[in-house]
Each structure stands twice: as C-alpha cells, then as structure tokens.
Scaffold this motif. Sequence first.
Motif, PDB file in Angstrom:
ATOM      1  N   ALA A   1       0.807  -1.216   0.000  1.00  0.00           N
ATOM      2  CA  ALA A   1       0.000   0.000   0.000  1.00  0.00           C
ATOM      3  C   ALA A   1       0.843   1.271   0.000  1.00  0.00           C
ATOM      4  O   ALA A   1       0.307   2.357  -0.211  1.00  0.00           O
ATOM      5  N   THR A   2       2.155   1.152   0.226  1.00  0.00           N
ATOM      6  CA  THR A   2       3.002   2.347   0.178  1.00  0.00           C
ATOM      7  C   THR A   2       3.484   2.645  -1.234  1.00  0.00           C
ATOM      8  O   THR A   2       4.040   3.723  -1.476  1.00  0.00           O
ATOM      9  N   LYS A   3       3.287   1.717  -2.160  1.00  0.00           N
ATOM     10  CA  LYS A   3       3.725   1.908  -3.543  1.00  0.00           C
ATOM     11  C   LYS A   3       2.555   1.948  -4.528  1.00  0.00           C
ATOM     12  O   LYS A   3       2.733   2.308  -5.682  1.00  0.00           O
ATOM     13  N   HIS A   4       1.385   1.549  -4.080  1.00  0.00           N
ATOM     14  CA  HIS A   4       0.192   1.561  -4.919  1.00  0.00           C
ATOM     15  C   HIS A   4      -0.915   2.291  -4.159  1.00  0.00           C
ATOM     16  O   HIS A   4      -1.019   2.181  -2.939  1.00  0.00           O
ATOM     17  N   ALA A   5      -1.754   3.020  -4.876  1.00  0.00           N
ATOM     18  CA  ALA A   5      -2.856   3.738  -4.233  1.00  0.00           C
ATOM     19  C   ALA A   5      -3.768   2.766  -3.498  1.00  0.00           C
ATOM     20  O   ALA A   5      -4.164   1.735  -4.048  1.00  0.00           O
ATOM     21  N   PHE A   6      -4.095   3.084  -2.252  1.00  0.00           N
ATOM     22  CA  PHE A   6      -4.919   2.203  -1.426  1.00  0.00           C
ATOM     23  C   PHE A   6      -5.921   3.049  -0.646  1.00  0.00           C
ATOM     24  O   PHE A   6      -5.860   3.160   0.576  1.00  0.00           O
ATOM     25  N   PRO A   7      -6.863   3.682  -1.354  1.00  0.00           N
ATOM     26  CA  PRO A   7      -7.810   4.574  -0.684  1.00  0.00           C
ATOM     27  C   PRO A   7      -8.741   3.884   0.292  1.00  0.00           C
ATOM     28  O   PRO A   7      -9.324   4.538   1.159  1.00  0.00           O
ATOM     29  N   ASP A   8      -8.878   2.558   0.203  1.00  0.00           N
ATOM     30  CA  ASP A   8      -9.760   1.837   1.119  1.00  0.00           C
ATOM     31  C   ASP A   8      -9.307   1.933   2.570  1.00  0.00           C
ATOM     32  O   ASP A   8     -10.101   1.731   3.485  1.00  0.00           O
ATOM     33  N   SER A   9      -8.029   2.195   2.793  1.00  0.00           N
ATOM     34  CA  SER A   9      -7.508   2.293   4.159  1.00  0.00           C
ATOM     35  C   SER A   9      -6.359   3.289   4.176  1.00  0.00           C
ATOM     36  O   SER A   9      -5.194   2.925   4.347  1.00  0.00           O
ATOM     37  N   VAL A  10      -6.704   4.540   4.007  1.00  0.00           N
ATOM     38  CA  VAL A  10      -5.697   5.581   3.803  1.00  0.00           C
ATOM     39  C   VAL A  10      -4.771   5.733   5.010  1.00  0.00           C
ATOM     40  O   VAL A  10      -3.556   5.904   4.853  1.00  0.00           O
ATOM     41  N   THR A  11      -5.303   5.655   6.219  1.00  0.00           N
ATOM     42  CA  THR A  11      -4.449   5.817   7.390  1.00  0.00           C
ATOM     43  C   THR A  11      -3.481   4.652   7.535  1.00  0.00           C
ATOM     44  O   THR A  11      -2.307   4.844   7.869  1.00  0.00           O
ATOM     45  N   TYR A  12      -3.956   3.442   7.295  1.00  0.00           N
ATOM     46  CA  TYR A  12      -3.078   2.274   7.335  1.00  0.00           C
ATOM     47  C   TYR A  12      -1.922   2.457   6.358  1.00  0.00           C
ATOM     48  O   TYR A  12      -0.757   2.221   6.691  1.00  0.00           O
ATOM     49  N   ALA A  13      -2.227   2.870   5.143  1.00  0.00           N
ATOM     50  CA  ALA A  13      -1.182   3.089   4.145  1.00  0.00           C
ATOM     51  C   ALA A  13      -0.191   4.148   4.616  1.00  0.00           C
ATOM     52  O   ALA A  13       1.022   4.017   4.415  1.00  0.00           O
ATOM     53  N   MET A  14      -0.687   5.202   5.249  1.00  0.00           N
ATOM     54  CA  MET A  14       0.185   6.251   5.779  1.00  0.00           C
ATOM     55  C   MET A  14       1.134   5.705   6.842  1.00  0.00           C
ATOM     56  O   MET A  14       2.316   6.048   6.869  1.00  0.00           O
ATOM     57  N   THR A  15       0.611   4.838   7.710  1.00  0.00           N
ATOM     58  CA  THR A  15       1.487   4.284   8.762  1.00  0.00           C
ATOM     59  C   THR A  15       2.602   3.445   8.163  1.00  0.00           C
ATOM     60  O   THR A  15       3.744   3.479   8.633  1.00  0.00           O
ATOM     61  N   LYS A  16       2.290   2.707   7.125  1.00  0.00           N
ATOM     62  CA  LYS A  16       3.317   1.868   6.511  1.00  0.00           C
ATOM     63  C   LYS A  16       4.329   2.712   5.735  1.00  0.00           C
ATOM     64  O   LYS A  16       5.505   2.342   5.624  1.00  0.00           O
ATOM     65  N   GLY A  17       3.881   3.858   5.214  1.00  0.00           N
ATOM     66  CA  GLY A  17       4.828   4.789   4.617  1.00  0.00           C
ATOM     67  C   GLY A  17       5.816   5.299   5.652  1.00  0.00           C
ATOM     68  O   GLY A  17       7.016   5.450   5.370  1.00  0.00           O
TER      69      GLY A  17
END
Length: 254
Positions: free
Chosen positions: A149-165
């Motif tokens: 989710a840090t390399k592909h758009a993942f709008p279903d769980s935006v905060t989760y993706a942010m944490t992994k970034g």
Amino acid sequence: MSALAGRTAIVTGASRGIGRGIAERLATDGALVAVHYGSNEKAALETVEIIEGRGGRAFAFRAELGAPDAVDTFYAALDAGLAERGAAREFDILVNNAAASGSGRIHQLTTEVFDRLFAINVKAPLFLVQRGLDRLRDGGRIVNISSAATKHAFPDSVTYAMTKGAVDTMTLALAKELGPRGITVNAVAPGYIATDMNARRRATPEASAALAAMSVFNRIGTPADVADVVGFLVSDDARWITGQYVDATGGTAL
C-alpha cells in the motif's frame, strides 16, 4: 548447523498470520523465538506449540502495543520469558510485524482510529527499537513489515497506508544510523496474503479470484511466502543488504 543457531529472535504480532509464519521459519532455522502477542493468548500458545512440535524453541509473551506503557510492558514480559529459559537478555533479531488495520476511506476516518493505528504501527516499532538498542547485538537484524500500500494507491484504508509509509522512512533512517554496528534494517512489503486481517476481501470465490489475479502467479500469497523472505534477510547471507524495501507481493500490479 542451523543458520540461526544460538540466536534469539523477537517477532511482534506472532500469534497468527504472517507473524506466525515468520516465527515458525526463524525457529526452523535454529533461533529461540519470542512470540509476542497483544490479546490472543490461545493463538500465541498455538504458535509456540507448532514450533516446539517441530523441535524448535519458542515462548509467548504479551504486551498491548497501543497502550501508553507498551514499551515498558513489552520488555518486562520479554525479560521474564527469557529468564525462565535461562537465556540472556540480549537478542539478535527484531521483526516488527504487529499492526492494526481498517481505517477506511477518507470520509470514514476518525481521530480515534487514526491515533490507534499510528500508536501500534509506527510509535510502537520505533520505540521498541530505541529501547532495545543497548541489547541488540552488533551484527543484528531488524526487519519491518511494510505493505504494498506504500507503492500503490490504497484509498480503502488511507491511514493504514500512511502508517506503513512511515515504517518505510523509519527503515531508511535506522539503516543509516545502525550500519556502523553491522546491524541491517530492511522492510518487507507483502501484497494480498491469506490471513485473518484481509479475510473480508476473500469473502466470495469471485473476490478471491480478483485478488489472485493481481499477482503474476495468479494466486493469493501465503504467510510462508513472506516468512521465507524474512528468513533470508535475517541470515548471514543478507549481510550486505540494508535500507531496502523488499517487494514480496508476487508481482502485484506489474
């Protein structure tokens, strides 16, 4: 001789899923594995039972990583488990796998969920590393479990993706900081893996088929697919690899 004989490994969130797979792999390679869990003691003890049933060594310990005293509780419980087995307090491998998910899309966000995800997914691993630096042996290994989710758009769980970034950025900084001690720090990014965390996305045969089709291998990944990558990164064979984002998505969206 086993690749990790004589070494101690900590795997957070190791009661189920990817964490259990990693714990099993590291134990198979000869490490004493500290199986961390947040709430599901039964599942954590099952992980230990599986490992011991195969001739490995492991023990479970509990710490809720979202709690204010998470780091203190974590290391106190870890020390107790190591002492019971006559093991030294020092360790060689830390795998930051534990994570919370499920933040939803931008219009569904709440500050409570945002704070919880950042507490578990970002704050906890950062301060577990900080507190553990005086006991992580030189030449040790840190592996942070990231996400596709840090390399592909993942709008279903935006905060989760942010944490992994944030985890990816932390990986880079720690690799630079700890390099002089011979400690490697890498991130492993799974794609869709058959775990409880994403079970709802596999609720129907059609949904499972759609997820499988995202990989060039046309299947959903297994915990072992990720665990084997981690097993390599914590071995001596990976001594010249650090600061890397390792894609373990099965060629998702190539």
